[in-house]
Scaffold this active site. Structure first.
Site, PDB file in Angstrom:
ATOM      1  N   SER A  88       0.797  -1.220   0.000  1.00 37.43           N
ATOM      2  CA  SER A  88       0.000   0.000   0.000  1.00 37.43           C
ATOM      3  C   SER A  88       0.830   1.270   0.000  1.00 37.43           C
ATOM      4  CB  SER A  88      -0.976  -0.004   1.177  1.00 37.43           C
ATOM      5  OG  SER A  88      -0.291  -0.213   2.397  1.00 37.43           O
TER       6      SER A  88
ATOM      7  N   HIS B 141      -5.503  -3.189  -2.923  1.00 35.07           N
ATOM      8  CA  HIS B 141      -5.162  -2.249  -3.998  1.00 35.07           C
ATOM      9  C   HIS B 141      -5.115  -2.896  -5.377  1.00 35.07           C
ATOM     10  CE1 HIS B 141      -4.266   0.911  -1.091  1.00 35.07           C
ATOM     11  NE2 HIS B 141      -3.742  -0.062  -0.362  1.00 35.07           N
TER      12      HIS B 141
ATOM     13  N   LYS C 100     -11.920   1.004  -2.079  1.00 37.85           N
ATOM     14  CA  LYS C 100     -10.865   1.592  -2.915  1.00 37.85           C
ATOM     15  C   LYS C 100     -11.361   1.606  -4.359  1.00 37.85           C
ATOM     16  CE  LYS C 100      -7.604   1.033   0.681  1.00 37.85           C
ATOM     17  NZ  LYS C 100      -6.946   0.104   1.567  1.00 37.85           N
TER      18      LYS C 100
HETATM   19  C1  LIG Z   1      -6.973  -0.042   3.050  1.00 38.76           C
HETATM   20  C2  LIG Z   1      -6.371  -1.361   3.365  1.00 38.76           C
HETATM   21  C3  LIG Z   1      -6.980  -2.238   4.264  1.00 38.76           C
HETATM   22  C4  LIG Z   1      -8.171  -1.838   5.083  1.00 38.76           C
HETATM   23  O1  LIG Z   1      -9.315  -1.816   4.333  1.00 38.76           O
HETATM   24  P1  LIG Z   1     -10.518  -0.880   4.812  1.00 38.76           P
HETATM   25  O2  LIG Z   1     -11.680  -1.387   4.061  1.00 38.76           O
HETATM   26  O3  LIG Z   1     -10.123   0.511   4.469  1.00 38.76           O
HETATM   27  O4  LIG Z   1     -10.640  -1.084   6.290  1.00 38.76           O
HETATM   28  C5  LIG Z   1      -6.442  -3.495   4.425  1.00 38.76           C
HETATM   29  N1  LIG Z   1      -5.323  -3.860   3.762  1.00 38.76           N
HETATM   30  C6  LIG Z   1      -4.691  -3.036   2.918  1.00 38.76           C
HETATM   31  C7  LIG Z   1      -3.459  -3.484   2.218  1.00 38.76           C
HETATM   32  C8  LIG Z   1      -5.190  -1.751   2.706  1.00 38.76           C
HETATM   33  O5  LIG Z   1      -4.551  -0.910   1.899  1.00 38.76           O
END
Ligand SMILES: *Cc1c(COP(=O)(O)O)cnc(C)c1O
Length: 388
Positions: free
Chosen positions: A182, A210, A242
């Protein structure tokens, strides 16, 4: 300690954060998520969001959400296992399973909660988790919660992972990795991770927060990107806040794994079902993702444009093929200064500092979306070149 000593201690920690350039602040937005943000009466081009396909404010999702609220109400009223599992949730789970190529899927309210649910349901005391050092915080917390032995390997170091697996006497083993990291934007070597999982008989849990919606044919995610078979030892987690533009997450896996999570994942069982409105919006989102080749192609072009434009500055880019493009600055204060100078020019790029990234690697985390234009990316490139 009395009450004022307790408070004085916190105030001291806050002052230290300020001094170290590590105090975080929120900004309040006065417009929906999109490439143009309104903050404090100013319009800015935002390179902050993970809304990779530009779906967060898409009319089709908004219409589906409005119709969903009329048909199903706003709240689910209870946890899924009590009475909070409505028809749109069921339809979405079936669609997600088919779309990702797994037997079954299970919805969670957030990705953080999904990860906290998965790992402790699969391993516990006496077991071992093998985790990439750059894994997302939610995965690190999930391992702690599981009480399994945590074995971390240097980022992407397959030889180190293999040594740890070979030396382990744990009863059950689990390999845990982000698919797209991330803060760096690079991909985990999933085919090699699967090969090691097979050789050492381990679970392979992949967090594709992602990659889902962006990578692979029709945006089916990182496993599709690598054309990996949906082996029964793979547990695939994707998030829906996302690229999918809404909120929530899901786990896709074999029938047995999903049924076990339904029985044992505490963050699933002891939490109210997500809003049916969200499920309705997400059903519309999946259609746009599946037919979103034009958006993904545009995103790829913008990524190439940014990388070419910044190739010769003194700030290092990372080997990232994705829409996450970190510009490594190093020093916390300098990263803040550059982010501040961009902000003054109407360009909003977040500065990411420790502990989110390793010490000495403070960076600008540029994230591009299919809703950006070439002209907006050109403005960012010009400003960064000037500041470097
Ligand atoms: C954003 C993210 C999460 C968390 O997901 P949310 O739905 O925002 O709680 C988990 N793992 C990774 C790699 C992320 O980037």
């Amino acid at each position: 300690m009395n009450e004022s000593t307790l408070h004085a201690e916190l105030a001291g920690h806050l002052a230290q954060l300020e001094k170290d350039g590590l105090r975080r602040r929120r900004r309040t937005l006065d417009a929906p998520c999109g490439p143009l943000a309104r903050v404090d009466g100013r319009q800015l081009v935002s390179f902050c969001s993970n809304d990779y396909l530009g779906l967060a404010s898409d009319p089709a999702l908004i219409d589906a959400a409005c119709a969903g609220a009329k048909a199903w109400g706003v709240g689910s009223g209870a946890s899924h296992l009590v009475s909070g599992h409505l028809a749109p949730h069921q339809a979405l789970e079936e669609k997600l399973a088919a779309f990702t190529g797994f037997a079954r899927a299970l919805l969670f309210s957030t990705g953080y909660m999904a990860n906290l649910g998965i790992v402790p349901a699969l391993v516990g005391r006496g077991d071992a988790v093998f985790a990439d050092k750059l894994n997302h915080a939610s995965l690190i917390d999930a391992v702690q919660l599981s009480r399994a032995d945590s074995q971390r390997y240097a980022h992407g170091d397959l030889a180190a992972l293999e040594r740890l697996l070979a030396a382990s006497r744990a009863r059950r083993k689990l390999i845990l990795s982000d698919a797209v990291f991330s803060m760096d934007g690079d991909l985990a070597p999933l085919p090699a991770l699967l090969e090691l999982a097979e050789r050492f008989d381990a679970w392979l849990v992949i967090d594709d927060a992602h990659g889902f919606g962006v990578l692979g044919a029709q945006g089916r995610g990182s496993l599709a990107h690598f054309a990996l078979a949906r082996a029964e030892r793979i547990v695939y987690m994707g998030t829906l806040g996302k690229a999918a533009g809404a909120s929530g997450a899901f786990v896709a896996a074999s029938q047995t794994v999903i049924e076990w999570l339904l029985q044992r994942a505490r963050s699933y069982i002891f939490s109210t079902g997500s809003s049916p409105v969200m499920a309705c919006a997400l059903l519309a989102s999946l259609e746009l993702i599946e037919h979103g080749d034009r958006r993904r192609q545009h995103l790829g072009q913008l990524t190439a444009q940014l990388r070419a434009g910044l190739a010769e500055t003194r700030w290092q880019l990372m080997p990232s093929p994705t829409a996450i493009q970190p510009v490594i600055i190093g020093d916390n204060h300098e990263a803040m200064r550059v982010a501040g100078a961009l902000f003054e020019r109407g360009l909003w790029v977040p500065a990411i500092r420790p502990p989110t990234v390793p010490k000495g690697s403070a960076r600008l985390r540029v994230s591009l979306t299919a809703a950006h234009s070439e002209a907006q990316v050109a403005r960012l490139v010009d400003a960064l070149r000037e500041l470097a």
